[in-house]
Design a protein around this motif. Structure first.
Motif, PDB file in Angstrom:
ATOM      1  N   GLU A  20     -21.896 104.135  46.248  1.00 23.81           N
ATOM      2  CA  GLU A  20     -21.485 103.188  45.542  1.00 23.81           C
ATOM      3  C   GLU A  20     -21.877 104.511  44.544  1.00 23.81           C
ATOM      4  O   GLU A  20     -22.649 104.657  43.627  1.00 23.81           O
ATOM      5  N   ARG A  28     -23.495 103.394  41.154  1.00 29.65           N
ATOM      6  CA  ARG A  28     -25.430 102.885  41.260  1.00 29.65           C
ATOM      7  C   ARG A  28     -26.515 104.050  41.048  1.00 29.65           C
ATOM      8  O   ARG A  28     -26.275 105.204  41.657  1.00 29.65           O
ATOM      9  N   ARG A  77     -31.266 106.877  48.424  1.00 24.46           N
ATOM     10  CA  ARG A  77     -30.832 105.161  48.266  1.00 24.46           C
ATOM     11  C   ARG A  77     -33.036 104.490  48.257  1.00 24.46           C
ATOM     12  O   ARG A  77     -33.254 103.920  47.600  1.00 24.46           O
TER      13      ARG A  77
END
Length: 492
Positions: A32, A35, A108
């Motif tokens: 993403e 992000r 992440r």
């Protein structure tokens, strides 16, 4: 078709693999671009430091490309074409996927190290086990990557600058690089090291085409069969011998270093998948040297017996590029382990600090961890190098297997196409179990047929266990699974 075309086709396959399969893996994961990454949200000026793409990519390559993609493929060349097949196929479908998942999962999870990545996806027991396993492996890597470059440098310098001298110099550098902010030494010196590394790989390749185009793969009669002088089995030995350059668990310990410096998730394909493809090319070059510069596996085996892979590097670089070019090329090979050894100790420091929740922003806490860690490393450096390397090889591929299963679990819980991780994880389970059962010095010394049967049975059991338990939600995952979480990736 001239045999040098096999090298060209293998190189093209790596490039196409990066473009096509790398894009597929990134899509399945669901990168993403909007992000925020840890480099932005957790910047501390020490380990979380945003750097430009070219620098992050180059540091990632130098971090992962230790002595493995040189020494491993040289040793693997004794088996002939099997080494080339494994380097190309392993890089595209296993090694690059492994590195991408390790790096992007770290992104992440806020720059988490490999024990946390494994724990979030395979459970708390796996996390605690990996804390010990990863630190031991990293220190072993650091020690291995002291001895090999020190031996090569000792051959190039006056007698008073002997092996002991260079071991001391390299350990001193490792210590400084481990405790300093990542952009002060690693970020500044690696571009220079990278230029030498690129000269080495391209220079050796070019000179093989210039000086011996008709002798490419002269030790290979056909691109099938086993050419090892000792008739050692291809499976599982090739897949353990050639780790870096095809698939290496060590990379999972290094990818978080650059996950903390990456500005955007869309760069994951270039940095992590692309870095491994570049290392695969280095492995391809040195496997080709082993099958081209020497006239047959017996000649290569004799060179290895006379001085190990380092002797092959020295002979081939000097023979192909002359004295000056040969010295530069050898320095490129020296740089590979040094630029992985320093980050191995750095990753060990960060893994230990993460385990005891000990902030590393100030230098004194860094010294509290680094000093005893280096004392252990110095002690281990006194042990026979071949023993350390043997244990490193098996531990390295075992770690890669665990990380691949962690990546598969992450994808499966989000209804994404987990098979990109599951298939290589199951295959490597068979490799690692078979190897430890067969290995005649550190393993259980079984006959190869029995070892392979046990390896296959264990791989099947691991697959069944994963399919039964891999979707079970875990309370440890800091990235909650929400409805529609598979929207940006391919469904299973």
């Amino acid at each position: 078709m001239p045999k040098y075309m096999y090298f060209i086709l293998a190189t093209i396959a790596l490039v196409v693999g990066y473009i096509v399969y790398g894009a597929l893996v990134s899509k399945i994961f669901g990168a993403e671009p909007s992000r925020p990454t840890p480099a932005k949200t957790m910047a501390d000026g020490v380990d979380y430091v945003e750097m430009p793409l070219w620098k992050v990519w180059l540091v990632q390559l130098l971090n992962i490309a230790g002595v493995g993609p040189v020494f491993g493929p040289i040793l693997g060349a004794l088996w002939g074409p099997a080494a080339l097949w494994w380097i190309v196929i392993g890089t595209i479908f296993a090694g690059a996927v492994h590195d991408f998942m390790a790096g992007m999962l770290s992104v992440r999870y806020g720059g988490a190290n490999v024990p946390a990545i494994v724990g979030y996806n395979l459970g708390n027991f796996a996390k605690q086990f990996m804390r010990v396993f990863a630190v031991v492996l990293l220190i072993l890597v650091g020690v291995v990557f002291v001895a090999a470059p020190a031996a090569l440098l000792a051959k190039l310098t006056p007698d008073y600058m002997n092996l002991v001298f260079w071991v001391c110099v390299i350990f001193a550098y490792y210590f400084i690089a481990t405790i300093m902010p990542i952009d002060k030494i690693i970020g500044n010196f690696y571009p220079v090291f990278g230029a030498i590394l690129i000269f080495m790989a391209l220079g050796v390749t070019a000179m093989m085409f210039v000086s011996m185009p008709a002798e490419f793969y002269n030790s290979v009669d056909s691109f099938s069969g086993n050419t090892h002088p000792g008739h050692l089995p291809i499976f599982p030995l090739v897949f353990i011998t050639i780790a870096c350059g095809a698939l290496s668990g060590f990379h999972a310990t290094q990818s978080p270093l650059m996950a903390r410096c990456m500005a955007n998730e869309k760069l994951g394909k270039s940095v992590f998948y692309g870095g491994m493809v570049a290392e695969g090319f280095i492995g391809l070059v040195w496997a080709t040297v082993g099958m081209t510069f020497y006239h047959g596996p017996d000649a290569l085996n004799a060179a290895l017996a006379a001085g190990g892979p380092g002797n092959v590097v020295t002979q081939s670089c000097m023979g192909l590029m002359g004295e000056f070019g040969g010295v530069i090329a050898i320095l490129g090979v020296v740089i590979l382990p040094i630029t992985s050894g320093d980050t191995a100790f750095r990753a060990a420091r960060l893994t230990l600090s993460e385990a005891i929740n000990f902030s590393q922003k100030a230098i004194i806490p860094r010294l509290y961890i680094a000093v005893p860690m280096f004392l252990v490393g110095i002690f281990l450096s006194l042990i026979d190098f071949t023993i350390i390397w043997r244990y490193f090889g098996w531990a390295n591929q075992t770690l890669a297997t665990i990380v691949l299963f962690a990546g598969a679990a992450y994808l499966r819980r989000r209804d994404r196409f987990h098979w990109i991780c599951t298939v290589p994880a199951v295959f490597m389970t068979a490799v690692c179990v078979s190897y430890i059962c067969y290995e005649p010095t550190m393993g259980f010394k079984m006959a190869i047929d029995y070892a392979n049967i046990i390896g296959i049975v264990c791989a099947a059991a691991a697959f069944v266990a994963f399919m039964m338990l891999g979707r079970k939600p875990l309370p440890y995952d800091p990235e909650p699974i929400h409805p529609g979480s598979h929207a940006s990736g391919m469904k299973a």
